[in-house]
Structures are given as C-alpha cells and as structure tokens.
Design an enzyme around this catalytic site. Structure first.
Site, PDB file in Angstrom:
ATOM      1  N   LYS A 266       4.828  38.325  -0.501  1.00 43.98           N
ATOM      2  CA  LYS A 266       3.528  38.292  -1.161  1.00 43.98           C
ATOM      3  C   LYS A 266       2.676  39.468  -0.691  1.00 43.98           C
ATOM      4  O   LYS A 266       3.116  40.292   0.102  1.00 43.98           O
ATOM      5  CB  LYS A 266       2.846  36.950  -0.907  1.00 43.98           C
ATOM      6  CG  LYS A 266       3.687  35.749  -1.374  1.00 43.98           C
ATOM      7  CD  LYS A 266       2.884  34.505  -1.561  1.00 43.98           C
ATOM      8  CE  LYS A 266       2.088  34.555  -2.848  1.00 43.98           C
ATOM      9  NZ  LYS A 266       1.350  33.292  -3.101  1.00 43.98           N
TER      10      LYS A 266
ATOM     11  N   GLU B  40       5.866  39.788  -5.026  1.00 45.45           N
ATOM     12  CA  GLU B  40       4.635  39.705  -5.813  1.00 45.45           C
ATOM     13  C   GLU B  40       4.076  41.102  -6.044  1.00 45.45           C
ATOM     14  O   GLU B  40       4.050  41.929  -5.132  1.00 45.45           O
ATOM     15  CB  GLU B  40       3.610  38.858  -5.054  1.00 45.45           C
ATOM     16  CG  GLU B  40       2.247  38.774  -5.719  1.00 45.45           C
ATOM     17  CD  GLU B  40       1.250  38.015  -4.864  1.00 45.45           C
ATOM     18  OE1 GLU B  40       1.324  36.776  -4.850  1.00 45.45           O
ATOM     19  OE2 GLU B  40       0.418  38.654  -4.207  1.00 45.45           O
TER      20      GLU B  40
ATOM     21  N   LYS C  44       1.819  24.391  -2.353  1.00 43.42           N
ATOM     22  CA  LYS C  44       0.483  23.797  -2.173  1.00 43.42           C
ATOM     23  C   LYS C  44       0.599  22.282  -2.325  1.00 43.42           C
ATOM     24  O   LYS C  44       0.182  21.688  -3.318  1.00 43.42           O
ATOM     25  CB  LYS C  44      -0.494  24.388  -3.187  1.00 43.42           C
ATOM     26  CG  LYS C  44      -0.727  25.884  -2.979  1.00 43.42           C
ATOM     27  CD  LYS C  44      -1.602  26.477  -4.065  1.00 43.42           C
ATOM     28  CE  LYS C  44      -1.772  27.977  -3.875  1.00 43.42           C
ATOM     29  NZ  LYS C  44      -2.553  28.601  -4.966  1.00 43.42           N
TER      30      LYS C  44
ATOM     31  N   ARG D 246       0.816  -1.215   0.000  1.00 47.03           N
ATOM     32  CA  ARG D 246       0.000   0.000   0.000  1.00 47.03           C
ATOM     33  C   ARG D 246       0.848   1.262   0.000  1.00 47.03           C
ATOM     34  O   ARG D 246       0.506   2.240  -0.666  1.00 47.03           O
ATOM     35  CB  ARG D 246      -0.964  -0.022   1.201  1.00 47.03           C
ATOM     36  CG  ARG D 246      -1.915   1.176   1.286  1.00 47.03           C
ATOM     37  CD  ARG D 246      -2.523   1.592  -0.038  1.00 47.03           C
ATOM     38  NE  ARG D 246      -3.192   0.498  -0.744  1.00 47.03           N
ATOM     39  CZ  ARG D 246      -3.619   0.598  -1.985  1.00 47.03           C
ATOM     40  NH1 ARG D 246      -3.421   1.711  -2.694  1.00 47.03           N
ATOM     41  NH2 ARG D 246      -4.223  -0.419  -2.573  1.00 47.03           N
TER      42      ARG D 246
ATOM     43  N   ASP E 145       1.088  38.648 -10.433  1.00 44.72           N
ATOM     44  CA  ASP E 145      -0.046  37.853  -9.996  1.00 44.72           C
ATOM     45  C   ASP E 145      -1.360  38.362 -10.572  1.00 44.72           C
ATOM     46  O   ASP E 145      -1.690  39.544 -10.459  1.00 44.72           O
ATOM     47  CB  ASP E 145      -0.118  37.872  -8.465  1.00 44.72           C
ATOM     48  CG  ASP E 145      -1.135  36.882  -7.927  1.00 44.72           C
ATOM     49  OD1 ASP E 145      -1.101  35.711  -8.358  1.00 44.72           O
ATOM     50  OD2 ASP E 145      -1.956  37.270  -7.087  1.00 44.72           O
TER      51      ASP E 145
END
Length: 280
Positions: free
Chosen positions: A164, A197, A132, A97, A219
């Site tokens: 950011k 950013e 992410k 697994r 962005d």
C-alpha cells in the site's frame, strides 16, 4: 466451516460470557427443566450464522436438539422462524446471547453484501471484503460476506503481499517496493501473490514498467481515470478499485471495467439484523 477455529472461538466467547456460571439461570430455573425456543426473525434480509449456531448449541450441550427450517443465505422476513432448539432450559439460555450476537452481525453483513452483489448484476465486477473487521470475529464476518455472495480478499497479513501507499513511501518508491517483495518471496520460499496500490496514472505507469506483480489496486480514482487505467492495464493484471466507493456509486465504478471492488463498509459499519430467541 473451519471447525477447529470456530470451536476455539465459541469456547473463548462462552468463557467471556459465562465466567463462573450463569447465575440468573442457576438461581431461577430448577435443574433438569426442559424447554423449547425458536429463532424468530424480526427484520428483512439474508440469514447467516445458522451453521455456526448449530455448533454453539453442540458445544454448550450436546443433548440439545435443533430443528432447522431456514438455511444460511436464504432471504428472510419478519415472522419467519429459522430454527427451534429443544432440551435443557439452562443450556438454551447459556447459548442464547452468543447465538444472537453472531447471527445478528453475520446476517447484517450478508444482507449488505447481497445488496451490493445485486447492484453489480450484469457487470464482470465482484465485491471484496477487507481487513476492516472486528478483532476476534474476522472469520465469522468474512464467512458472512461469502454467504451474501461476495468474495473474500486476503484473510490477514500472512496470505498475500499487499503493497500500500505507506509501504511504498517507507521502502523508497514503487520499483523498490516491488523488487524487495519479489526478493523476499524467493528468499523465504513463499508462494504469495503480490498486489500493489497506486494513487494515480503516473504510479500505474511505474508499476507496469516494473512488472512482477499479480494485482493492481486503483485507489481513489475517479470514473474517467479508473476507466483509462483499466484500458492501459489491458487485462495484463487483475484490477481492483477502492476508496470513495459507496452503495450509490458502486455500479458506475463497476462499469469502468474493474475485476473487483473492495468495500470496507461490508464489515466495519453494517446494521445487524433484528433476531430474537423466544421460549415456545
């Protein structure tokens, strides 16, 4: 492969799965029973996780013997056999697994990455991953991006300064954020690249007036503004685009001239490749 990191991941994952024993195998399979199993491909895509699987089998049982027929990065189709493993049947089932969970997800990521890399052929733009990722599996997921032909962005919060929008807002503005970052690097004696950013052309102008950065993240720019921004930057800094970019429009964004496009979907919403470990 970072063997120390990978081995710790495998040990922790086996501990989570096995607990005080694989009681099904212990109950149903006589000790000393040997067998063979094959990794059967049931989908079309890019294979990833073979090298990792060899390490999983080694840690579970160093006496298991693996014959590899298809390597990481290869195109596969239903019916292909990636490898065969032979040895103690209980050990094979203990590893099964974890091998499949890792390979299926890694192969899904590599497949999606390769699809995007192919779409960018002929441009000078490369695809980046992001943070992410699945907690505890970041190394594997970013490894899969590389297998698919993509490029890793920073690995975590520690290996680059990425200013950011929230950092800008909390620090008091673009100039303040950049200058504080520069001062921090000097004070802490760190060798860290600075990326910032920007949300519009006005913020871009503020960055260019301040200077002292390495990369600019554009962005949620539309095509026209992105093209204009790249022209304004004029090669002085590395450029990256993100936000609202999908597989349907990534080629158009690349044609605006950016160096990189970051795609969180490479790791946060891919479909795993269908693989199976079957007794022979």
């Amino acid at each position: 492969m970072d063997k120390e990191l990978i081995d710790q991941f495998i040990i922790n994952s086996l501990k989570e799965d096995v607990g005080d024993g694989d009681h099904t195998s212990l109950a149903t399979i006589t000790a000393g029973t040997t067998g063979k199993a094959k990794l059967l491909v049931k989908d079309t895509g890019i294979l990833a996780g073979v090298e990792l699987s060899l390490e999983i089998f080694r840690i579970v049982d160093a006496n298991l013997k693996v014959s590899t027929y298809i390597n990481d990065g290869a195109k596969v189709k239903p019916g292909d056999i990636a490898f065969e493993v032979e040895g103690d049947a209980r050990s094979i089932l203990t590893a099964e697994r974890l091998v499949l969970n890792c390979m299926q997800r890694m192969s899904g990521i590599a497949t999606k990455t390769k699809e995007i890399v192919d779409l960018l052929q002929g441009t000078n733009t490369q695809v980046l991953d992001t943070r992410k990722t699945t907690p505890g599996m970041r190394y594997l997921e970013k490894w899969a991006v590389r297998i698919g032909g993509g490029v890793n962005h920073r690995f975590g919060l520690y290996d680059m300064i990425l200013i950011k929008d929230n950092h800008v807002d909390y620090s008091g503005g673009i100039r303040e954020a950049i200058e504080k970052a520069q001062q921090y690097i000097i004070k802490q004696n760190k060798k860290l690249a600075i990326e910032i950013e920007v949300r519009n052309l006005d913020e871009l102008e503020q960055v260019l007036q301040t200077g002292g950065i390495n990369r600019i993240l554009l962005d949620n720019f539309n095509y026209d503004n992105l093209r204009e921004a790249v022209n304004i930057i004029g090669g002085r800094y590395i450029t990256e685009a993100s936000g609202g970019i999908t597989i349907d429009n990534i080629r158009q964004y690349a044609e605006c001239g950016v160096d990189y496009i970051s795609v969180g979907a490479l790791t946060h919403s891919v479909k795993s490749l269908d693989l199976s470990l079957k007794a022979v």
